[in-house]
Write a protein that holds these residues in place. Sequence first.
Motif, short mmCIF file in Angstrom:
data_model
loop_
_atom_site.label_atom_id
_atom_site.label_comp_id
_atom_site.label_asym_id
_atom_site.label_seq_id
_atom_site.Cartn_x
_atom_site.Cartn_y
_atom_site.Cartn_z
N PRO A 69 0.96 -1.33 -0.05
CA PRO A 69 -0.09 -0.08 0.05
C PRO A 69 0.80 1.16 -0.05
O PRO A 69 2.02 1.43 0.68
CB PRO A 69 -0.69 -0.09 1.15
CG PRO A 69 -0.82 -1.59 1.65
CD PRO A 69 0.43 -2.15 1.09
N SER A 70 0.43 2.20 -0.50
CA SER A 70 1.29 3.58 -0.86
C SER A 70 1.59 4.37 0.50
O SER A 70 3.02 4.51 0.34
CB SER A 70 0.46 4.51 -1.57
OG SER A 70 -0.61 4.98 -0.71
N GLY A 71 1.13 4.07 1.65
CA GLY A 71 1.73 4.75 2.68
C GLY A 71 2.96 3.81 3.39
O GLY A 71 3.86 4.61 3.59
N LEU A 72 2.75 2.60 3.46
CA LEU A 72 3.98 1.90 3.60
C LEU A 72 5.18 1.55 2.75
O LEU A 72 6.08 1.93 3.03
CB LEU A 72 3.23 0.36 4.05
CG LEU A 72 4.30 -0.67 4.46
CD1 LEU A 72 4.93 -0.30 5.90
CD2 LEU A 72 3.70 -1.81 4.65
N ARG A 73 4.62 1.60 1.35
CA ARG A 73 5.57 2.01 0.33
C ARG A 73 6.50 3.08 0.58
O ARG A 73 7.76 3.04 0.38
CB ARG A 73 5.16 1.72 -1.10
CG ARG A 73 5.94 1.76 -1.99
CD ARG A 73 5.28 1.49 -3.25
NE ARG A 73 4.21 2.50 -3.65
CZ ARG A 73 2.94 2.23 -4.05
NH1 ARG A 73 2.58 1.10 -3.77
NH2 ARG A 73 1.98 3.23 -4.30
N GLU A 74 5.80 4.11 0.58
CA GLU A 74 6.58 5.55 1.05
C GLU A 74 7.69 5.61 2.19
O GLU A 74 8.63 6.06 1.94
CB GLU A 74 5.59 6.64 0.94
CG GLU A 74 4.95 6.80 -0.21
CD GLU A 74 3.46 7.78 -0.03
OE1 GLU A 74 3.18 8.45 1.00
OE2 GLU A 74 2.87 7.99 -0.97
N LYS A 75 7.18 4.78 3.11
CA LYS A 75 8.08 4.75 4.09
C LYS A 75 9.31 4.04 3.80
O LYS A 75 10.49 4.39 4.29
CB LYS A 75 7.42 4.01 5.58
CG LYS A 75 6.26 4.99 6.17
CD LYS A 75 5.60 4.16 7.42
CE LYS A 75 4.68 5.06 7.79
NZ LYS A 75 4.07 4.32 9.08
N LEU A 76 8.99 2.68 3.20
CA LEU A 76 10.20 2.03 2.91
C LEU A 76 11.07 2.66 1.82
O LEU A 76 12.08 2.28 1.63
CB LEU A 76 9.66 0.66 2.61
CG LEU A 76 9.22 -0.17 3.54
CD1 LEU A 76 8.34 -1.45 3.20
CD2 LEU A 76 10.37 -0.50 4.62
N GLU A 77 10.57 3.32 0.92
CA GLU A 77 11.18 4.03 -0.28
C GLU A 77 12.27 4.95 0.37
O GLU A 77 13.26 5.38 -0.29
CB GLU A 77 10.22 4.54 -1.13
CG GLU A 77 9.57 3.39 -2.02
CD GLU A 77 8.58 3.87 -3.09
OE1 GLU A 77 8.32 5.14 -2.89
OE2 GLU A 77 8.29 3.39 -3.98
N LEU A 78 11.95 5.63 1.66
CA LEU A 78 12.93 6.40 2.13
C LEU A 78 14.18 5.64 2.68
O LEU A 78 15.41 6.57 2.86
CB LEU A 78 12.30 6.91 3.28
CG LEU A 78 11.05 7.96 3.18
CD1 LEU A 78 10.51 8.30 4.36
CD2 LEU A 78 11.66 9.05 2.06
N LEU A 79 14.14 4.28 2.99
CA LEU A 79 15.45 3.64 3.17
C LEU A 79 16.08 3.20 2.06
O LEU A 79 15.54 2.93 0.85
CB LEU A 79 14.90 2.37 3.99
CG LEU A 79 14.14 2.80 4.97
CD1 LEU A 79 13.53 1.32 5.85
CD2 LEU A 79 14.90 3.44 6.29
N ASP A 80 17.55 2.90 2.07
CA ASP A 80 18.34 2.56 1.06
C ASP A 80 18.31 0.84 1.18
O ASP A 80 19.33 0.29 1.63
CB ASP A 80 19.67 2.76 1.19
CG ASP A 80 20.60 2.60 0.30
OD1 ASP A 80 19.87 1.87 -0.87
OD2 ASP A 80 21.79 2.77 0.26
N ILE A 81 17.32 0.09 0.76
CA ILE A 81 17.23 -1.06 0.93
C ILE A 81 18.03 -1.87 0.06
O ILE A 81 18.10 -2.97 0.33
CB ILE A 81 15.52 -1.52 0.94
CG1 ILE A 81 14.92 -1.18 -0.41
CG2 ILE A 81 14.64 -0.91 2.10
CD1 ILE A 81 13.58 -1.90 -0.63
N ASP A 82 18.26 -1.21 -1.06
CA ASP A 82 19.31 -1.99 -1.83
C ASP A 82 20.61 -2.40 -1.15
O ASP A 82 21.20 -3.56 -1.69
CB ASP A 82 19.63 -1.15 -3.14
CG ASP A 82 18.69 -0.79 -3.93
OD1 ASP A 82 17.72 -1.66 -4.07
OD2 ASP A 82 18.83 0.33 -4.52
N VAL A 83 20.97 -2.19 0.09
CA VAL A 83 21.98 -2.54 0.88
C VAL A 83 21.72 -3.85 1.32
O VAL A 83 22.81 -4.58 1.26
CB VAL A 83 22.53 -1.65 1.81
CG1 VAL A 83 22.87 -0.19 1.44
CG2 VAL A 83 21.45 -1.58 3.03
N LEU A 84 20.66 -4.33 1.27
CA LEU A 84 20.19 -5.80 1.72
C LEU A 84 20.18 -6.88 0.76
O LEU A 84 20.06 -7.72 0.69
CB LEU A 84 18.93 -5.63 2.37
CG LEU A 84 18.87 -4.92 3.35
CD1 LEU A 84 17.32 -4.80 4.05
CD2 LEU A 84 19.66 -5.25 4.71
#
Length: 71
Positions: free
Chosen positions: A7-22
């Motif tokens: 969902p967009s609200g959750l997606r926006e929170k996660l998009e702020l993180l640099d999850i590519d490091v994982l």
Amino acid sequence: MLVGLLPSGLREKLELLDIDVLQPWAVDGRYPGDLPDPSADEAAEALAVASAIVRIARSTAPGEDAKENAE
């Protein structure tokens, strides 16, 4: 990426993180002989991102407020 399915609200929170490091640990981490050990900085960064993801997930999961208040 699976984040796009959230969902967009959750997606926006996660998009702020640099999850590519994982990414190296998502699949390739299953085969430890194929990956070099992370540096202390890389490990700290991955841990910080993973911890942030867990906090976000807990804050949006049903009933988590009650669990946190009980702890």
